[in-house]
Design a protein around this motif. Structure first.
Motif, PDB file in Angstrom:
ATOM      1  N   GLY A   1       0.951  -0.918   0.002  1.00  0.00           N
ATOM      2  CA  GLY A   1      -0.063   0.073  -0.059  1.00  0.00           C
ATOM      3  C   GLY A   1       0.985   1.257  -0.095  1.00  0.00           C
ATOM      4  O   GLY A   1       1.957   1.268   0.417  1.00  0.00           O
ATOM      5  N   MET A   2       0.346   2.503  -0.690  1.00  0.00           N
ATOM      6  CA  MET A   2       0.885   3.606  -0.549  1.00  0.00           C
ATOM      7  C   MET A   2      -0.021   4.739  -0.265  1.00  0.00           C
ATOM      8  O   MET A   2      -1.155   4.814  -0.394  1.00  0.00           O
ATOM      9  CB  MET A   2       1.305   4.001  -1.922  1.00  0.00           C
ATOM     10  CG  MET A   2       2.216   2.951  -2.602  1.00  0.00           C
ATOM     11  SD  MET A   2       2.679   3.428  -4.539  1.00  0.00           S
ATOM     12  CE  MET A   2       3.849   2.160  -5.000  1.00  0.00           C
ATOM     13  N   VAL A   3       0.461   5.641   0.789  1.00  0.00           N
ATOM     14  CA  VAL A   3      -0.153   6.718   1.213  1.00  0.00           C
ATOM     15  C   VAL A   3       0.651   7.682   0.965  1.00  0.00           C
ATOM     16  O   VAL A   3       1.612   8.333   2.007  1.00  0.00           O
ATOM     17  CB  VAL A   3      -0.417   6.725   2.659  1.00  0.00           C
ATOM     18  CG1 VAL A   3      -1.099   7.616   3.170  1.00  0.00           C
ATOM     19  CG2 VAL A   3      -1.133   5.328   3.218  1.00  0.00           C
ATOM     20  N   PRO A   4       0.712   8.516  -0.309  1.00  0.00           N
ATOM     21  CA  PRO A   4       1.785   9.761  -0.508  1.00  0.00           C
ATOM     22  C   PRO A   4       1.697  10.856   0.555  1.00  0.00           C
ATOM     23  O   PRO A   4       2.572  11.420   0.763  1.00  0.00           O
ATOM     24  CB  PRO A   4       1.098  10.068  -1.894  1.00  0.00           C
ATOM     25  CG  PRO A   4       0.651   8.885  -2.534  1.00  0.00           C
ATOM     26  CD  PRO A   4       0.014   8.081  -1.176  1.00  0.00           C
ATOM     27  N   GLU A   5       0.327  11.308   0.917  1.00  0.00           N
ATOM     28  CA  GLU A   5       0.314  12.542   1.883  1.00  0.00           C
ATOM     29  C   GLU A   5       0.817  12.048   3.044  1.00  0.00           C
ATOM     30  O   GLU A   5       1.183  13.053   3.719  1.00  0.00           O
ATOM     31  CB  GLU A   5      -1.030  12.814   1.944  1.00  0.00           C
ATOM     32  CG  GLU A   5      -1.742  13.351   0.549  1.00  0.00           C
ATOM     33  CD  GLU A   5      -3.415  13.689   0.787  1.00  0.00           C
ATOM     34  OE1 GLU A   5      -3.613  14.242   1.853  1.00  0.00           O
ATOM     35  OE2 GLU A   5      -4.111  13.428  -0.064  1.00  0.00           O
ATOM     36  N   LEU A   6       1.163  11.058   3.346  1.00  0.00           N
ATOM     37  CA  LEU A   6       2.185  10.794   4.662  1.00  0.00           C
ATOM     38  C   LEU A   6       3.283  10.498   4.284  1.00  0.00           C
ATOM     39  O   LEU A   6       4.649  10.208   5.350  1.00  0.00           O
ATOM     40  CB  LEU A   6       1.455   9.405   5.364  1.00  0.00           C
ATOM     41  CG  LEU A   6       0.027   9.453   6.158  1.00  0.00           C
ATOM     42  CD1 LEU A   6      -0.135   8.247   6.805  1.00  0.00           C
ATOM     43  CD2 LEU A   6      -0.026  10.807   6.953  1.00  0.00           C
ATOM     44  N   GLY A   7       3.693  10.384   3.043  1.00  0.00           N
ATOM     45  CA  GLY A   7       5.098  10.253   2.559  1.00  0.00           C
ATOM     46  C   GLY A   7       5.808   8.899   2.823  1.00  0.00           C
ATOM     47  O   GLY A   7       6.606   8.598   3.046  1.00  0.00           O
ATOM     48  N   ALA A   8       4.658   7.746   2.694  1.00  0.00           N
ATOM     49  CA  ALA A   8       4.904   6.369   2.961  1.00  0.00           C
ATOM     50  C   ALA A   8       4.417   5.382   2.184  1.00  0.00           C
ATOM     51  O   ALA A   8       3.293   5.702   1.519  1.00  0.00           O
ATOM     52  CB  ALA A   8       4.451   6.059   4.567  1.00  0.00           C
ATOM     53  N   ALA A   9       4.991   4.401   1.961  1.00  0.00           N
ATOM     54  CA  ALA A   9       4.665   3.158   1.383  1.00  0.00           C
ATOM     55  C   ALA A   9       5.151   1.893   2.140  1.00  0.00           C
ATOM     56  O   ALA A   9       6.048   1.954   2.721  1.00  0.00           O
ATOM     57  CB  ALA A   9       5.089   3.152  -0.205  1.00  0.00           C
ATOM     58  N   ALA A  10       4.304   0.836   1.943  1.00  0.00           N
ATOM     59  CA  ALA A  10       4.762  -0.301   2.832  1.00  0.00           C
ATOM     60  C   ALA A  10       4.256  -1.772   2.103  1.00  0.00           C
ATOM     61  O   ALA A  10       3.407  -1.598   1.239  1.00  0.00           O
ATOM     62  CB  ALA A  10       4.181  -0.130   4.202  1.00  0.00           C
ATOM     63  N   VAL A  11       4.841  -2.584   2.422  1.00  0.00           N
ATOM     64  CA  VAL A  11       4.625  -3.920   2.042  1.00  0.00           C
ATOM     65  C   VAL A  11       4.641  -4.905   3.256  1.00  0.00           C
ATOM     66  O   VAL A  11       5.593  -4.822   3.998  1.00  0.00           O
ATOM     67  CB  VAL A  11       5.508  -4.648   1.041  1.00  0.00           C
ATOM     68  CG1 VAL A  11       5.125  -5.919   0.669  1.00  0.00           C
ATOM     69  CG2 VAL A  11       5.431  -3.834  -0.168  1.00  0.00           C
ATOM     70  N   ARG A  12       3.527  -5.479   3.843  1.00  0.00           N
ATOM     71  CA  ARG A  12       3.568  -6.177   4.877  1.00  0.00           C
ATOM     72  C   ARG A  12       3.734  -7.599   4.446  1.00  0.00           C
ATOM     73  O   ARG A  12       2.948  -8.205   3.495  1.00  0.00           O
ATOM     74  CB  ARG A  12       2.156  -6.140   5.579  1.00  0.00           C
ATOM     75  CG  ARG A  12       2.139  -7.043   6.805  1.00  0.00           C
ATOM     76  CD  ARG A  12       0.850  -6.646   7.809  1.00  0.00           C
ATOM     77  NE  ARG A  12       1.042  -7.351   9.062  1.00  0.00           N
ATOM     78  CZ  ARG A  12       0.313  -8.488   9.188  1.00  0.00           C
ATOM     79  NH1 ARG A  12      -0.312  -9.265   8.297  1.00  0.00           N
ATOM     80  NH2 ARG A  12       0.479  -9.136  10.476  1.00  0.00           N
ATOM     81  N   VAL A  13       4.586  -8.274   4.812  1.00  0.00           N
ATOM     82  CA  VAL A  13       4.579  -9.751   4.594  1.00  0.00           C
ATOM     83  C   VAL A  13       4.705 -10.686   5.769  1.00  0.00           C
ATOM     84  O   VAL A  13       5.256 -10.357   6.784  1.00  0.00           O
ATOM     85  CB  VAL A  13       6.331 -10.143   3.752  1.00  0.00           C
ATOM     86  CG1 VAL A  13       6.758 -11.309   3.361  1.00  0.00           C
ATOM     87  CG2 VAL A  13       6.225  -8.932   2.871  1.00  0.00           C
ATOM     88  N   TYR A  14       3.767 -11.778   5.715  1.00  0.00           N
ATOM     89  CA  TYR A  14       3.621 -12.600   6.767  1.00  0.00           C
ATOM     90  C   TYR A  14       3.649 -13.990   6.333  1.00  0.00           C
ATOM     91  O   TYR A  14       2.803 -14.027   5.147  1.00  0.00           O
ATOM     92  CB  TYR A  14       2.825 -11.992   7.747  1.00  0.00           C
ATOM     93  CG  TYR A  14       1.449 -11.908   7.080  1.00  0.00           C
ATOM     94  CD1 TYR A  14       0.250 -12.584   7.615  1.00  0.00           C
ATOM     95  CD2 TYR A  14       0.841 -10.959   6.113  1.00  0.00           C
ATOM     96  CE1 TYR A  14      -0.863 -12.515   7.118  1.00  0.00           C
ATOM     97  CE2 TYR A  14      -0.192 -10.831   5.887  1.00  0.00           C
ATOM     98  CZ  TYR A  14      -1.360 -11.531   6.325  1.00  0.00           C
ATOM     99  OH  TYR A  14      -2.705 -11.465   5.813  1.00  0.00           O
TER     100      TYR A  14
END
Length: 330
Positions: free
Chosen positions: A64-77
């Motif tokens: 997921g990407m949230v540009p307005e927070l300046g962040a992107a992430a991948v959760r792997v589990y």
């Protein structure tokens, strides 16, 4: 790149306003989702060839990407022994996609999972709600109780579990954390009775109460597939976050899969994507007697938001270990 262990995460999240802050972060993410400024893909599950369709024994990926927070992430589990203790968030800086952190995601995931339900309580429950009923006593149940109490003046919690020892542990932990009355309910039906907000937070795939037990005005929120029956859906005004994930999950999310197959429930029967309620585009509760059902699946934008938040807190407290990730040896 910063590596945050479980101990680092817990230290980063110390403080009395942790859940209030986490709910605020997820509220911002859901509003941005409604505005169309976030990006996410449905959770992808790679099944173990010897355990098809099982909730365990798999690898799951959630970006997921949230540009307005300046962040992107991948959760792997993975579904390691059914406890999901094998899980991390890979956090990226939005501006150049540099991987800035790898975050152990066992403790943090309980907060991330609980926080949307705090937002839902804020927007979908009656403002004067004072009584919370919970079926389930694990880390998610504890997190959801704290998230709801961060936004509503809850004075009493009733909790039910098949294991009395777990109920005692839950009551002791939540009384210490919240300073309100926590009591054991003798059954799931009694946990539902006379409550303003009702939560099921079990291991899933087992119906834990009858939909006919829901009383007018209650906000019912479910964590895991299969916790409630078809009647619960049919009696409720349904709000979902990530409705395409809930209605098209893999493995299928009960009872929506059977309701869709029978035609008793259609995608258009979802009243609204919950982010649109947060953004003020859609109306939530219409009357004090509405029975409302809310469910939030895993979405990568939630991991990006909560991962960015804990990363900032860890940096402020000078926590974590710097890793020479990707650097060439000289």
């Amino acid at each position: 790149m910063l590596f945050l262990t479980e101990k680092d995460v817990k230290r980063a999240l110390e403080g009395k306003n942790t859940y209030r802050e986490a709910v605020d972060v997820i509220e911002r993410v859901l509003k941005q989702q409604s505005e169309g400024s976030t990006y996410h893909l449905k959770r992808y599950t790679m099944e173990h060839p010897h355990h098809r369709g099982h909730l365990w024994h798999n690898i799951r990926i959630l970006p997921g990407m949230v540009p307005e927070l300046g962040a992107a992430a991948v959760r792997v589990y993975s579904g390691y022994r059914g406890t999901n203790k094998s899980e991390v968030i890979c956090l990226f800086d939005w501006s150049d996609m540099e991987m800035v952190a790898i975050i152990s995601d066992y403790h943090l995931h309980a907060i991330r999972t609980a926080s949307p339900y705090g937002v839902a309580a804020k927007y979908l429950s009656r403002s004067e709600s004072t009584t919370l009923g919970i079926i389930g006593t694990g880390r998610y149940a504890q997190g959801m109780a704290q998230a709801v109490c961060a936004v509503r003046p809850i004075r009493k919690i009733k909790v039910y579990s098949r294991d009395p020892a777990n109920v005692r542990k839950f009551c002791a932990a939540m009384e210490a954390a919240l300073g309100i009355e926590i009591s054991a309910a003798p059954s799931g039906r009694e946990a539902v009775r006379n409550t303003d907000i009702m939560i099921t937070a079990t291991s899933g795939n087992t119906i834990v109460f009858e939909g006919s037990s829901l009383e007018p005005g209650v906000l019912f929120m479910s964590l895991a597939p299969g916790e409630f029956d078809e009647d619960t859906v049919l009696r409720s005004r349904v709000f979902l976050s990530g409705s395409e994930q809930v209605l098209g999950d893999n493995p299928p999310r009960k009872p929506f899969n059977t309701l869709l197959a029978s035609g008793k429930f259609k995608p258009d029967d979802v009243v609204a994507e919950f982010g649109d309620v947060v953004a003020g585009k859609k109306t939530g509760r219409l009357s004090a007697d509405d029975i409302i059902l809310y469910e939030s699946p895993g979405m990568g934008i939630l991991d990006a938001g909560i991962g960015h938040w804990v990363y900032k807190r860890a940096r402020e407290k000078k926590l974590g270990t710097e890793l020479p990730f990707g650097e060439e040896e000289h």
